[in-house]
Design an enzyme around this catalytic site. Structure first.
Site, PDB file in Angstrom:
ATOM      1  N   ASP A 107      -0.924 -63.164 129.908  1.00  0.00           N
ATOM      2  CA  ASP A 107      -0.116 -63.835 129.173  1.00  0.00           C
ATOM      3  C   ASP A 107       0.053 -65.306 129.539  1.00  0.00           C
ATOM      4  O   ASP A 107      -0.339 -65.560 130.827  1.00  0.00           O
ATOM      5  CB  ASP A 107       1.273 -63.097 129.360  1.00  0.00           C
ATOM      6  CG  ASP A 107       2.454 -63.941 128.650  1.00  0.00           C
ATOM      7  OD1 ASP A 107       2.274 -64.285 127.514  1.00  0.00           O
ATOM      8  OD2 ASP A 107       3.282 -64.069 129.059  1.00  0.00           O
TER       9      ASP A 107
ATOM     10  N   ASP B 234       3.202 -67.902 128.917  1.00  0.00           N
ATOM     11  CA  ASP B 234       4.456 -68.290 129.019  1.00  0.00           C
ATOM     12  C   ASP B 234       5.117 -67.297 130.372  1.00  0.00           C
ATOM     13  O   ASP B 234       5.112 -66.253 130.092  1.00  0.00           O
ATOM     14  CB  ASP B 234       5.228 -68.602 127.840  1.00  0.00           C
ATOM     15  CG  ASP B 234       4.657 -69.418 126.848  1.00  0.00           C
ATOM     16  OD1 ASP B 234       5.286 -70.241 126.528  1.00  0.00           O
ATOM     17  OD2 ASP B 234       3.572 -69.311 126.670  1.00  0.00           O
TER      18      ASP B 234
ATOM     19  N   ARG C 244      12.755 -68.299 115.722  1.00  0.00           N
ATOM     20  CA  ARG C 244      12.854 -69.610 116.439  1.00  0.00           C
ATOM     21  C   ARG C 244      11.922 -70.484 116.206  1.00  0.00           C
ATOM     22  O   ARG C 244      12.259 -71.707 116.106  1.00  0.00           O
ATOM     23  CB  ARG C 244      12.294 -68.961 117.727  1.00  0.00           C
ATOM     24  CG  ARG C 244      13.153 -68.300 118.617  1.00  0.00           C
ATOM     25  CD  ARG C 244      12.614 -67.576 119.798  1.00  0.00           C
ATOM     26  NE  ARG C 244      11.641 -66.657 119.556  1.00  0.00           N
ATOM     27  CZ  ARG C 244      11.018 -66.203 120.491  1.00  0.00           C
ATOM     28  NH1 ARG C 244      10.675 -66.725 121.733  1.00  0.00           N
ATOM     29  NH2 ARG C 244       9.774 -65.220 120.216  1.00  0.00           N
TER      30      ARG C 244
ATOM     31  N   SER D 215      -1.824 -65.231 124.349  1.00  0.00           N
ATOM     32  CA  SER D 215      -0.539 -65.813 124.332  1.00  0.00           C
ATOM     33  C   SER D 215       0.100 -65.719 123.107  1.00  0.00           C
ATOM     34  O   SER D 215      -0.430 -66.191 121.813  1.00  0.00           O
ATOM     35  CB  SER D 215      -0.704 -67.037 124.890  1.00  0.00           C
ATOM     36  OG  SER D 215       0.711 -67.845 124.839  1.00  0.00           O
ATOM     37  N   GLY D 216       1.472 -65.292 122.776  1.00  0.00           N
ATOM     38  CA  GLY D 216       2.210 -65.401 121.966  1.00  0.00           C
ATOM     39  C   GLY D 216       2.811 -66.773 121.694  1.00  0.00           C
ATOM     40  O   GLY D 216       3.722 -66.983 120.945  1.00  0.00           O
TER      41      GLY D 216
ATOM     42  N   LYS E 209      -2.827 -58.494 121.343  1.00  0.00           N
ATOM     43  CA  LYS E 209      -3.147 -58.572 122.864  1.00  0.00           C
ATOM     44  C   LYS E 209      -4.038 -57.384 122.956  1.00  0.00           C
ATOM     45  O   LYS E 209      -4.853 -57.321 123.848  1.00  0.00           O
ATOM     46  CB  LYS E 209      -1.736 -58.863 123.499  1.00  0.00           C
ATOM     47  CG  LYS E 209      -1.271 -59.977 123.583  1.00  0.00           C
ATOM     48  CD  LYS E 209      -0.098 -60.261 124.283  1.00  0.00           C
ATOM     49  CE  LYS E 209       0.689 -61.791 124.306  1.00  0.00           C
ATOM     50  NZ  LYS E 209       1.446 -61.928 125.550  1.00  0.00           N
TER      51      LYS E 209
ATOM     52  N   ASP F 199       4.706 -60.681 131.438  1.00  0.00           N
ATOM     53  CA  ASP F 199       6.229 -60.489 132.034  1.00  0.00           C
ATOM     54  C   ASP F 199       6.866 -60.097 130.944  1.00  0.00           C
ATOM     55  O   ASP F 199       8.212 -59.611 131.077  1.00  0.00           O
ATOM     56  CB  ASP F 199       6.664 -61.803 132.285  1.00  0.00           C
ATOM     57  CG  ASP F 199       6.868 -62.797 131.191  1.00  0.00           C
ATOM     58  OD1 ASP F 199       8.197 -63.310 131.122  1.00  0.00           O
ATOM     59  OD2 ASP F 199       5.927 -63.188 130.560  1.00  0.00           O
TER      60      ASP F 199
ATOM     61  N   ASN G  40       6.494 -57.822 124.702  1.00  0.00           N
ATOM     62  CA  ASN G  40       5.176 -57.909 123.846  1.00  0.00           C
ATOM     63  C   ASN G  40       3.719 -57.775 124.642  1.00  0.00           C
ATOM     64  O   ASN G  40       2.688 -57.461 124.154  1.00  0.00           O
ATOM     65  CB  ASN G  40       5.238 -59.069 123.147  1.00  0.00           C
ATOM     66  CG  ASN G  40       5.104 -60.546 124.032  1.00  0.00           C
ATOM     67  OD1 ASN G  40       5.799 -60.469 125.091  1.00  0.00           O
ATOM     68  ND2 ASN G  40       4.248 -61.526 123.394  1.00  0.00           N
TER      69      ASN G  40
END
Length: 285
Positions: A84, A86, A129, A172-173, A217, A240, A243
């Site tokens: 991941d 972020d 968001r 990554s999302g 993922k 972390d 997701n």
């Protein structure tokens, strides 16, 4: 199995001596790997034990009291590692930084935190968001990118994995504009992230589908392992947020890194105190 105990100060070594007595490890085959043994030195040493069985609850209690970490893993060494980005490879949540540049930092940060804790559906909350960023000047992307900082130990981990021939990728999302820069900085083999849509110099509040979520993922982990003709037991994943849980559970070594409570509870391996460089001891050297 391999038990890796990470030690970066005297108290960690003292705790290890306590553990050796309580867990009956005195006769176990052991190796003291020092930071200078690796291609690029991690921030801690690693004491590795070959074990058939050890009380994990005892390990957890001793490690927590000493404020250090351990990993109890199978004998396979990772040949593929997915990360991941972020709050894992970098210290920020990029969508929060973009929102801050648009004067909506607090509002978006609250939603992000709930999503990462698993309290909200990731895709739905991400879409919400993202819609709030409609009209953000595209030039702000460069400003945000310049202020992103690597998570401690990320560069050391990536360098050691590269040296050991491990294939590495970011899944990554977040957004590819930033993930590709981080991937290049760390020497990643591939990057998969969301493409942020911009028109007429402004963010539209949308990404080009599909949204990279937990299911994608996981699919990426499986597909990459298949392409390498390796089993999932020879893979590692680090993340972390909620997701990340699907790929963390599927990987041979799935590490919840300084993660949200739900992620720590639902996954098999955690790194709560040491930085990312400790994971470099997972490779064969």
């Amino acid at each position: 199995m391999r038990l890796l105990w990470f030690a970066s100060n005297a108290s960690h070594f003292e705790a290890l001596q306590k553990l050796i007595k309580q867990a009956g490890l005195a006769d176990a085959q052991s190796y003291h790997h020092q930071s200078q043994d690796l291609l690029v030195a991690p921030s801690c040493d690693c004491i590795e034990f070959k074990v058939d069985f050890v009380d994990e609850s005892l390990l957890q209690n001793v490690a927590q009291d000493a404020r250090t970490d351990f990993l109890l893993v199978r004998d396979e060494y990772p040949k593929l590692a997915l990360f991941d980005m972020d709050s894992t490879l970098i210290q920020q949540e990029v969508i929060n930084q973009l929102a801050g540049a648009f004067g909506l930092g607090q509002q978006v940060s609250v939603i992000t935190e709930r999503a990462m804790r698993g309290e909200l559906d990731f895709v739905a909350s991400f879409t919400e968001r993202l819609s709030l960023l409609r009209g953000l000047a595209q030039s702000e992307l460069d400003v945000v990118a310049q202020h992103l900082s690597l998570m401690p130990g990320a560069d050391v981990l990536a360098a050691n994995f590269t040296g050991a021939g491990v294939r590495q990728g970011i899944v990554s999302g977040g957004f590819s504009y930033f993930a590709e820069q981080i991937g290049e900085q760390l020497g990643m083999d591939f990057v998969l992230s969301n493409t942020l849509e911009c028109q007429n110099g402004k963010v539209t509040g949308k990404v080009i589908p599909p949204v990279i979520d937990g299911s994608i993922k996981l699919k990426t982990l499986v597909a990459e392992a298949s392409a390498l003709r390796i089993t999932l037991s020879e893979t590692m994943a680090v993340g972390d947020g909620a997701n990340d849980i699907p790929m963390l559970l599927a990987a041979g070594i799935g590490v919840a890194y300084h993660a949200k409570p739900k992620v720590r509870a639902d996954t098999n391996h955690c790194l709560n105190y040491q930085d990312l460089s400790a994971l470099a001891y997972l490779v064969k050297f």
